[in-house]
Design a protein around this motif. Structure first.
Motif, PDB file in Angstrom:
ATOM      1  N   MET A   1       0.846  -1.176   0.000  1.00 18.44           N
ATOM      2  CA  MET A   1       0.000   0.000   0.000  1.00 18.44           C
ATOM      3  C   MET A   1       0.887   1.233   0.000  1.00 18.44           C
ATOM      4  O   MET A   1       1.737   1.386   0.863  1.00 18.44           O
ATOM      5  N   ARG A   2       0.713   2.139  -0.963  1.00 17.91           N
ATOM      6  CA  ARG A   2       1.570   3.296  -1.095  1.00 17.91           C
ATOM      7  C   ARG A   2       0.835   4.549  -0.644  1.00 17.91           C
ATOM      8  O   ARG A   2      -0.290   4.812  -1.057  1.00 17.91           O
ATOM      9  N   ALA A   3       1.462   5.333   0.234  1.00 20.75           N
ATOM     10  CA  ALA A   3       0.846   6.565   0.699  1.00 20.75           C
ATOM     11  C   ALA A   3       0.834   7.597  -0.422  1.00 20.75           C
ATOM     12  O   ALA A   3       1.749   7.684  -1.232  1.00 20.75           O
ATOM     13  N   ARG A   4      -0.229   8.408  -0.458  1.00 18.75           N
ATOM     14  CA  ARG A   4      -0.333   9.460  -1.446  1.00 18.75           C
ATOM     15  C   ARG A   4      -0.014  10.806  -0.821  1.00 18.75           C
ATOM     16  O   ARG A   4       0.189  10.917   0.376  1.00 18.75           O
ATOM     17  N   THR A   5       0.019  11.847  -1.633  1.00 24.90           N
ATOM     18  CA  THR A   5       0.378  13.157  -1.130  1.00 24.90           C
ATOM     19  C   THR A   5      -0.752  13.728  -0.303  1.00 24.90           C
ATOM     20  O   THR A   5      -1.922  13.417  -0.507  1.00 24.90           O
ATOM     21  N   CYS A   6      -0.393  14.622   0.647  1.00 29.96           N
ATOM     22  CA  CYS A   6      -1.411  15.251   1.481  1.00 29.96           C
ATOM     23  C   CYS A   6      -2.379  16.065   0.628  1.00 29.96           C
ATOM     24  O   CYS A   6      -3.568  16.121   0.902  1.00 29.96           O
ATOM     25  N   ARG A   7      -1.861  16.690  -0.445  1.00 26.89           N
ATOM     26  CA  ARG A   7      -2.740  17.514  -1.269  1.00 26.89           C
ATOM     27  C   ARG A   7      -3.841  16.681  -1.912  1.00 26.89           C
ATOM     28  O   ARG A   7      -5.014  17.062  -1.908  1.00 26.89           O
ATOM     29  N   SER A   8      -3.473  15.513  -2.450  1.00 26.35           N
ATOM     30  CA  SER A   8      -4.489  14.674  -3.086  1.00 26.35           C
ATOM     31  C   SER A   8      -5.478  14.144  -2.067  1.00 26.35           C
ATOM     32  O   SER A   8      -6.665  14.007  -2.332  1.00 26.35           O
ATOM     33  N   ILE A   9      -4.987  13.846  -0.860  1.00 23.27           N
ATOM     34  CA  ILE A   9      -5.865  13.337   0.180  1.00 23.27           C
ATOM     35  C   ILE A   9      -6.815  14.420   0.648  1.00 23.27           C
ATOM     36  O   ILE A   9      -7.985  14.182   0.880  1.00 23.27           O
ATOM     37  N   ASP A 228       0.363   8.632   7.372  1.00 25.99           N
ATOM     38  CA  ASP A 228       0.693   8.100   6.045  1.00 25.99           C
ATOM     39  C   ASP A 228      -0.189   6.899   5.712  1.00 25.99           C
ATOM     40  O   ASP A 228      -0.665   6.753   4.583  1.00 25.99           O
ATOM     41  N   VAL A 229      -0.391   6.029   6.713  1.00 23.58           N
ATOM     42  CA  VAL A 229      -1.248   4.864   6.482  1.00 23.58           C
ATOM     43  C   VAL A 229      -2.675   5.302   6.183  1.00 23.58           C
ATOM     44  O   VAL A 229      -3.297   4.838   5.217  1.00 23.58           O
ATOM     45  N   LEU A 230      -3.207   6.205   6.991  1.00 29.86           N
ATOM     46  CA  LEU A 230      -4.582   6.678   6.790  1.00 29.86           C
ATOM     47  C   LEU A 230      -4.759   7.313   5.423  1.00 29.86           C
ATOM     48  O   LEU A 230      -5.768   7.103   4.742  1.00 29.86           O
ATOM     49  N   GLU A 231      -3.779   8.086   5.007  1.00 27.50           N
ATOM     50  CA  GLU A 231      -3.883   8.779   3.732  1.00 27.50           C
ATOM     51  C   GLU A 231      -3.814   7.826   2.544  1.00 27.50           C
ATOM     52  O   GLU A 231      -4.337   8.119   1.470  1.00 27.50           O
ATOM     53  N   GLY A 232      -3.174   6.676   2.734  1.00 25.66           N
ATOM     54  CA  GLY A 232      -3.035   5.731   1.637  1.00 25.66           C
ATOM     55  C   GLY A 232      -4.130   4.693   1.537  1.00 25.66           C
ATOM     56  O   GLY A 232      -4.116   3.864   0.623  1.00 25.66           O
ATOM     57  N   LEU A 233      -5.094   4.723   2.446  1.00 26.53           N
ATOM     58  CA  LEU A 233      -6.123   3.688   2.470  1.00 26.53           C
ATOM     59  C   LEU A 233      -7.059   3.773   1.267  1.00 26.53           C
ATOM     60  O   LEU A 233      -7.443   4.859   0.830  1.00 26.53           O
ATOM     61  N   LYS A 234      -7.448   2.593   0.793  1.00 28.04           N
ATOM     62  CA  LYS A 234      -8.440   2.467  -0.265  1.00 28.04           C
ATOM     63  C   LYS A 234      -9.646   1.732   0.285  1.00 28.04           C
ATOM     64  O   LYS A 234      -9.566   1.078   1.330  1.00 28.04           O
ATOM     65  N   VAL A 235     -10.765   1.829  -0.415  1.00 27.26           N
ATOM     66  CA  VAL A 235     -11.977   1.151   0.029  1.00 27.26           C
ATOM     67  C   VAL A 235     -11.735  -0.349   0.163  1.00 27.26           C
ATOM     68  O   VAL A 235     -12.255  -1.001   1.076  1.00 27.26           O
ATOM     69  N   PHE A 242      -3.620  -2.687   9.797  1.00 24.14           N
ATOM     70  CA  PHE A 242      -2.348  -2.272   9.213  1.00 24.14           C
ATOM     71  C   PHE A 242      -1.390  -1.811  10.301  1.00 24.14           C
ATOM     72  O   PHE A 242      -1.776  -1.140  11.258  1.00 24.14           O
ATOM     73  N   ALA A 243      -0.130  -2.167  10.136  1.00 20.69           N
ATOM     74  CA  ALA A 243       0.912  -1.706  11.038  1.00 20.69           C
ATOM     75  C   ALA A 243       1.343  -0.296  10.645  1.00 20.69           C
ATOM     76  O   ALA A 243       0.981   0.230   9.589  1.00 20.69           O
ATOM     77  N   TRP A 244       2.153   0.306  11.486  1.00 22.76           N
ATOM     78  CA  TRP A 244       2.611   1.675  11.292  1.00 22.76           C
ATOM     79  C   TRP A 244       3.319   1.895   9.960  1.00 22.76           C
ATOM     80  O   TRP A 244       3.353   3.012   9.435  1.00 22.76           O
ATOM     81  N   ASP A 245       3.911   0.827   9.416  1.00 21.02           N
ATOM     82  CA  ASP A 245       4.642   0.950   8.155  1.00 21.02           C
ATOM     83  C   ASP A 245       3.783   0.649   6.943  1.00 21.02           C
ATOM     84  O   ASP A 245       4.287   0.533   5.826  1.00 21.02           O
ATOM     85  N   GLY A 246       2.476   0.496   7.149  1.00 23.42           N
ATOM     86  CA  GLY A 246       1.563   0.234   6.040  1.00 23.42           C
ATOM     87  C   GLY A 246       1.392  -1.221   5.685  1.00 23.42           C
ATOM     88  O   GLY A 246       0.617  -1.558   4.805  1.00 23.42           O
ATOM     89  N   GLN A 247       2.133  -2.096   6.368  1.00 23.03           N
ATOM     90  CA  GLN A 247       2.027  -3.531   6.076  1.00 23.03           C
ATOM     91  C   GLN A 247       0.839  -4.142   6.819  1.00 23.03           C
ATOM     92  O   GLN A 247       0.589  -3.814   7.972  1.00 23.03           O
TER      93      GLN A 247
END
Length: 251
Positions: A1-9, A228-235, A242-247
């Motif tokens: 799971m890849r985090a996206r930019t704050c602007r897009s979020i 970062d994890v919250l911003e990268g979440l998808k439906v 998810f762990a702190w590193d997105g895994q």
């Protein structure tokens, strides 16, 4: 799971308000400030049993997650401000004056176990019961609760800590079940559990390694990881942990 930019979020997530329950704790306070600093929400509600003072756009409201009347009252305060696009339940208990993680089943105390479940499992469920209806039925929103890797059944190789492990495993099941139900009424709402890692807080203090050891985070570092994890979440991530590193954390 890849985090996206704050602007897009921000463009995708901006609804009106955010809510952090357990905002007086180390992780909760840091998350509250990080969410406010993101400028993604008009108001950030900091909810806890203990009074705290944080700058605008943060507003404090009292809550006791073990008391449904208190949860209902807090819901009414936040509902008056508009829809909620983010709820993070950061409250939790591992130890206390009469609560200690069990090293063996023979020391299990039913009263202590009930107290742990009241905060770690039933509390987040009550928050979901009253706050999810305030979230938009269309548009992306997130309901998250702090879980723990020790709540993973597959990952349990050391044993012990019966009440805490079981309370987090039960929380994970509640989040999974909530994700299924929410998908029918709030199809773009993402429901997840978050494992923050080892953080320099009062909760972990008696059990963590040396504070300068790798993998031990300051609350502010932890908050940035979780953002970062919250911003990268998808439906499609709804119902997972998810762990702190997105895994993902195994069930």
């Amino acid at each position: 799971m890849r985090a996206r930019t704050c602007r897009s979020i921000r463009a995708e997530l901006f609804i009106t308000n955010a809510v952090v329950i357990g905002a007086s704790g180390g992780i909760g306070r840091a998350l509250t400030q990080a969410i406010a600093d993101s400028d993604a929400y008009e108001t950030v509600f900091a909810l806890s049993r203990s009074d705290i003072s944080l700058p605008a756009p943060i507003r404090f409201t009292t809550i006791d997650v073990t008391n449904e009347t208190s949860v209902t009252a807090a819901t009414q305060v936040t509902a008056a401000a508009g829809q909620i696009g983010l709820v993070v339940v950061a409250s939790g208990i591992l130890h206390g004056p009469d609560i200690k993680p069990e090293k063996a089943i023979r020391v299990l105390d039913p009263a202590a176990m009930a107290s742990v479940f009241a905060v770690n499992t039933i509390g987040p469920a009550l928050v979901a019961k009253h706050f999810v209806p305030l979230m938009p039925r269309s548009g992306r929103s997130v309901f998250a609760a702090l879980s723990a890797r020790v709540g993973s059944i597959d990952d349990n190789r050391l044993g012990g800590w019966y009440a805490y492990r079981a309370s987090k495993a039960a929380l994970n099941q509640i989040l999974r079940t909530l994700a299924i139900e929410a998908s029918r009424t709030h199809p773009e709402t993402v429901v997840v559990g978050l494992h923050p890692g080892t953080v320099r807080t009062a909760l972990s203090q008696p059990f963590r390694p040396d504070e300068n050891a790798p993998g031990v985070f300051a609350p502010e570092e932890c908050a940035m990881h979780l953002m970062d994890v919250l911003e990268g979440l998808k439906v499609s991530d709804s119902g997972k942990i998810f762990a702190w590193d997105g895994q993902p954390v195994p069930p």
